[in-house]
Motif scaffolding. Sequence first.
Motif, PDB file in Angstrom:
ATOM      1  N   ALA A 106     -35.825 -13.439   1.332  1.00 55.86           N
ATOM      2  CA  ALA A 106     -35.469 -12.333   2.224  1.00 55.86           C
ATOM      3  C   ALA A 106     -36.429 -11.157   2.073  1.00 55.86           C
ATOM      4  CB  ALA A 106     -34.042 -11.881   1.946  1.00 55.86           C
ATOM      5  N   ASP A 107     -37.046 -11.026   0.908  1.00 51.24           N
ATOM      6  CA  ASP A 107     -37.886  -9.865   0.620  1.00 51.24           C
ATOM      7  C   ASP A 107     -39.370 -10.128   0.821  1.00 51.24           C
ATOM      8  OD1 ASP A 107     -37.873  -7.152  -0.109  1.00 51.24           O
ATOM      9  OD2 ASP A 107     -38.507  -7.639  -2.152  1.00 51.24           O
ATOM     10  N   LEU A 108     -39.740 -11.318   1.283  1.00 53.66           N
ATOM     11  CA  LEU A 108     -41.153 -11.628   1.470  1.00 53.66           C
ATOM     12  C   LEU A 108     -41.788 -10.694   2.504  1.00 53.66           C
ATOM     13  CD1 LEU A 108     -40.948 -15.533   1.532  1.00 53.66           C
ATOM     14  CD2 LEU A 108     -41.920 -14.122  -0.308  1.00 53.66           C
ATOM     15  N   GLU A 109     -43.053 -10.403   2.280  1.00 59.66           N
ATOM     16  CA  GLU A 109     -43.817  -9.525   3.169  1.00 59.66           C
ATOM     17  C   GLU A 109     -44.517 -10.355   4.244  1.00 59.66           C
ATOM     18  OE1 GLU A 109     -47.196  -6.048   2.706  1.00 59.66           O
ATOM     19  OE2 GLU A 109     -47.210  -7.730   1.312  1.00 59.66           O
ATOM     20  N   ALA A 110     -44.307  -9.978   5.498  1.00 61.09           N
ATOM     21  CA  ALA A 110     -44.936 -10.690   6.613  1.00 61.09           C
ATOM     22  C   ALA A 110     -46.357 -10.186   6.830  1.00 61.09           C
ATOM     23  CB  ALA A 110     -44.111 -10.511   7.880  1.00 61.09           C
ATOM     24  N   ARG A 111     -47.304 -11.120   6.802  1.00 58.75           N
ATOM     25  CA  ARG A 111     -48.697 -10.817   7.126  1.00 58.75           C
ATOM     26  C   ARG A 111     -49.113 -11.740   8.275  1.00 58.75           C
ATOM     27  NH1 ARG A 111     -51.373 -10.848   1.025  1.00 58.75           N
ATOM     28  NH2 ARG A 111     -49.800  -9.483   0.020  1.00 58.75           N
ATOM     29  N   PRO A 112     -50.268 -11.506   8.867  1.00 55.06           N
ATOM     30  CA  PRO A 112     -50.662 -12.324  10.017  1.00 55.06           C
ATOM     31  C   PRO A 112     -50.671 -13.825   9.744  1.00 55.06           C
ATOM     32  CG  PRO A 112     -52.048 -10.387   9.900  1.00 55.06           C
ATOM     33  CD  PRO A 112     -51.213 -10.382   8.658  1.00 55.06           C
ATOM     34  N   ASP A 113     -50.975 -14.233   8.504  1.00 58.46           N
ATOM     35  CA  ASP A 113     -51.073 -15.660   8.219  1.00 58.46           C
ATOM     36  C   ASP A 113     -49.830 -16.232   7.529  1.00 58.46           C
ATOM     37  OD1 ASP A 113     -51.564 -14.204   5.931  1.00 58.46           O
ATOM     38  OD2 ASP A 113     -52.963 -15.674   5.094  1.00 58.46           O
ATOM     39  N   GLY A 114     -48.786 -15.432   7.372  1.00 61.26           N
ATOM     40  CA  GLY A 114     -47.569 -15.975   6.770  1.00 61.26           C
ATOM     41  C   GLY A 114     -46.853 -14.964   5.893  1.00 61.26           C
ATOM     42  N   LEU A 115     -45.985 -15.464   5.032  1.00 62.22           N
ATOM     43  CA  LEU A 115     -45.110 -14.633   4.207  1.00 62.22           C
ATOM     44  C   LEU A 115     -45.551 -14.666   2.744  1.00 62.22           C
ATOM     45  CD1 LEU A 115     -41.772 -15.909   5.771  1.00 62.22           C
ATOM     46  CD2 LEU A 115     -42.825 -13.677   6.192  1.00 62.22           C
ATOM     47  N   TYR A 116     -45.624 -13.488   2.132  1.00 63.09           N
ATOM     48  CA  TYR A 116     -46.102 -13.354   0.757  1.00 63.09           C
ATOM     49  C   TYR A 116     -45.088 -12.603  -0.100  1.00 63.09           C
ATOM     50  CZ  TYR A 116     -50.830 -14.676   2.285  1.00 63.09           C
ATOM     51  OH  TYR A 116     -51.924 -15.341   2.789  1.00 63.09           O
ATOM     52  N   PRO A 117     -45.054 -12.909  -1.406  1.00 62.42           N
ATOM     53  CA  PRO A 117     -44.182 -12.140  -2.298  1.00 62.42           C
ATOM     54  C   PRO A 117     -44.660 -10.703  -2.425  1.00 62.42           C
ATOM     55  CG  PRO A 117     -45.594 -13.592  -3.576  1.00 62.42           C
ATOM     56  CD  PRO A 117     -45.790 -13.966  -2.128  1.00 62.42           C
ATOM     57  N   ARG A 118     -43.729  -9.805  -2.739  1.00 66.15           N
ATOM     58  CA  ARG A 118     -44.068  -8.391  -2.910  1.00 66.15           C
ATOM     59  C   ARG A 118     -44.411  -8.097  -4.370  1.00 66.15           C
ATOM     60  NH1 ARG A 118     -43.037  -5.479   1.715  1.00 66.15           N
ATOM     61  NH2 ARG A 118     -41.636  -6.503   3.211  1.00 66.15           N
ATOM     62  N   PHE A 119     -45.141  -9.003  -4.987  1.00 68.46           N
ATOM     63  CA  PHE A 119     -45.652  -8.788  -6.336  1.00 68.46           C
ATOM     64  C   PHE A 119     -46.889  -9.645  -6.524  1.00 68.46           C
ATOM     65  CE2 PHE A 119     -42.476 -12.211  -6.757  1.00 68.46           C
ATOM     66  CZ  PHE A 119     -43.228 -13.213  -7.339  1.00 68.46           C
ATOM     67  N   ASP A 120     -47.688  -9.280  -7.521  1.00 71.44           N
ATOM     68  CA  ASP A 120     -48.885 -10.026  -7.876  1.00 71.44           C
ATOM     69  C   ASP A 120     -48.578 -10.833  -9.139  1.00 71.44           C
ATOM     70  OD1 ASP A 120     -51.456 -10.146  -9.687  1.00 71.44           O
ATOM     71  OD2 ASP A 120     -52.170  -9.952  -7.618  1.00 71.44           O
ATOM     72  N   PRO A 121     -48.816 -12.151  -9.145  1.00 73.62           N
ATOM     73  CA  PRO A 121     -48.484 -12.958 -10.326  1.00 73.62           C
ATOM     74  C   PRO A 121     -49.143 -12.472 -11.608  1.00 73.62           C
ATOM     75  CG  PRO A 121     -48.968 -14.374  -8.455  1.00 73.62           C
ATOM     76  CD  PRO A 121     -49.327 -12.986  -8.035  1.00 73.62           C
ATOM     77  N   ASP A 122     -50.390 -12.012 -11.520  1.00 68.82           N
ATOM     78  CA  ASP A 122     -51.067 -11.524 -12.719  1.00 68.82           C
ATOM     79  C   ASP A 122     -50.403 -10.263 -13.259  1.00 68.82           C
ATOM     80  OD1 ASP A 122     -53.004 -13.552 -12.828  1.00 68.82           O
ATOM     81  OD2 ASP A 122     -54.277 -12.500 -11.378  1.00 68.82           O
ATOM     82  N   VAL A 123     -49.928  -9.403 -12.365  1.00 64.84           N
ATOM     83  CA  VAL A 123     -49.222  -8.198 -12.797  1.00 64.84           C
ATOM     84  C   VAL A 123     -47.901  -8.575 -13.456  1.00 64.84           C
ATOM     85  CG1 VAL A 123     -48.100  -6.073 -12.012  1.00 64.84           C
ATOM     86  CG2 VAL A 123     -50.337  -6.716 -11.099  1.00 64.84           C
ATOM     87  N   MET A 124     -47.227  -9.597 -12.918  1.00 63.49           N
ATOM     88  CA  MET A 124     -45.980 -10.036 -13.541  1.00 63.49           C
ATOM     89  C   MET A 124     -46.260 -10.567 -14.958  1.00 63.49           C
ATOM     90  SD  MET A 124     -43.669  -9.317 -11.322  1.00 63.49           S
ATOM     91  CE  MET A 124     -44.745  -7.896 -11.045  1.00 63.49           C
ATOM     92  N   ALA A 125     -47.363 -11.301 -15.117  1.00 66.37           N
ATOM     93  CA  ALA A 125     -47.717 -11.830 -16.432  1.00 66.37           C
ATOM     94  C   ALA A 125     -48.015 -10.693 -17.414  1.00 66.37           C
ATOM     95  CB  ALA A 125     -48.924 -12.761 -16.315  1.00 66.37           C
ATOM     96  N   GLN A 126     -48.744  -9.678 -16.960  1.00 61.61           N
ATOM     97  CA  GLN A 126     -49.022  -8.525 -17.811  1.00 61.61           C
ATOM     98  C   GLN A 126     -47.733  -7.801 -18.179  1.00 61.61           C
ATOM     99  OE1 GLN A 126     -51.713  -6.081 -15.570  1.00 61.61           O
ATOM    100  NE2 GLN A 126     -53.165  -7.749 -15.248  1.00 61.61           N
ATOM    101  N   THR A 127     -46.861  -7.638 -17.213  1.00 60.35           N
ATOM    102  CA  THR A 127     -45.624  -6.891 -17.424  1.00 60.35           C
ATOM    103  C   THR A 127     -44.726  -7.582 -18.436  1.00 60.35           C
ATOM    104  OG1 THR A 127     -45.716  -5.982 -15.174  1.00 60.35           O
ATOM    105  CG2 THR A 127     -43.572  -5.982 -16.267  1.00 60.35           C
ATOM    106  N   ILE A 128     -44.572  -8.892 -18.315  1.00 53.79           N
ATOM    107  CA  ILE A 128     -43.664  -9.609 -19.214  1.00 53.79           C
ATOM    108  C   ILE A 128     -44.188  -9.583 -20.645  1.00 53.79           C
ATOM    109  CG2 ILE A 128     -44.656 -11.912 -18.875  1.00 53.79           C
ATOM    110  CD1 ILE A 128     -40.916 -11.044 -19.139  1.00 53.79           C
ATOM    111  N   ARG A 129     -45.493  -9.553 -20.815  1.00 57.24           N
ATOM    112  CA  ARG A 129     -46.044  -9.522 -22.174  1.00 57.24           C
ATOM    113  C   ARG A 129     -45.656  -8.245 -22.913  1.00 57.24           C
ATOM    114  NH1 ARG A 129     -50.610 -12.358 -19.930  1.00 57.24           N
ATOM    115  NH2 ARG A 129     -51.723 -10.395 -19.518  1.00 57.24           N
ATOM    116  N   HIS A 130     -45.474  -7.166 -22.173  1.00 52.40           N
ATOM    117  CA  HIS A 130     -45.098  -5.903 -22.813  1.00 52.40           C
ATOM    118  C   HIS A 130     -43.642  -5.901 -23.287  1.00 52.40           C
ATOM    119  CE1 HIS A 130     -48.792  -3.722 -22.127  1.00 52.40           C
ATOM    120  NE2 HIS A 130     -48.797  -4.074 -20.854  1.00 52.40           N
ATOM    121  N   LEU A 131     -42.876  -6.900 -22.885  1.00 52.32           N
ATOM    122  CA  LEU A 131     -41.493  -7.006 -23.360  1.00 52.32           C
ATOM    123  C   LEU A 131     -41.383  -7.845 -24.619  1.00 52.32           C
ATOM    124  CD1 LEU A 131     -41.094  -6.299 -20.207  1.00 52.32           C
ATOM    125  CD2 LEU A 131     -38.810  -7.202 -20.539  1.00 52.32           C
TER     126      LEU A 131
END
Length: 261
Positions: A159-184
């Motif tokens: 439901a939260d995916l971002e619509a772009r001309p070529d399709g739907l994308y998550p509203r986060f960057d996987p590399d940023v998620m990986a960096q973020t989880i490491r800080h926990l």
Amino acid sequence: MSDGTVISYTVFDGAGPAVVILHGLAGSSREFVPTAEALPGRRVILIDQRGHGRSTRVPADTSRAAFVADAARVIEAESSGPVDLVGQSMGAHTAMLVAAAHPHLIRKLVLLEGNEGGGSPEEHADLAQFFHSWQVPFATREQAQESLGGGPLAQAWAADLEARPDGLYPRFDPDVMAQTIRHLATPRWEEWTSVLAPTLVVYADGGMFTEEQKARFVAGGANVQRVDLLGASHDAHLDAFDRWVDSLADFIAEGEVSLLK
């Protein structure tokens, strides 16, 4: 924010004390709109934490301190007094650290499926690999939900995916998620044991923590109540909504008439 990060948040107008809600890793404030709507009459503030939702997608700083500073600044800007701070999963960890660092801002604390932090490098790597495995762009939200395994969490992501001309994308960057989880990864027992605000810890029987982990965390708190939701998952705000809202509303109502309709 000081590092150029823009934090997006939504305010549901109402009376104080305000309720501020922080979502989990790779989620967004949109997941908690039904929770906000189930607290009629209360001012509710839903924050997209940095790297998530409509906040800056790739922030320069993904440290725990940066997440804490973001939440504190929103609270100071949008509330005239201490708030009831609510967090789920990573958001619960952020909320706990906010309560430790800024006790004057917090009236009550509610932690859904959270603890002091930790986790192995292998667990964090597996989670990062999962986010990288998403076959984006998705053609439709229905295809995304099916691809992500179905169920309430997949539905929320779709439901939260971002619509772009070529399709739907998550509203986060996987590399940023990986960096973020490491800080926990570092357990924050000192901060947790310093929190004096009345705290409700909510766990799900199908959540991510063992009974030993739950009991140890609750025992380490200074002023803690515990509620267990049966037949619920780590994302109990989605799949055990009524019981989640009942627990939340009862705790923040201070013995007054329930906030629920």
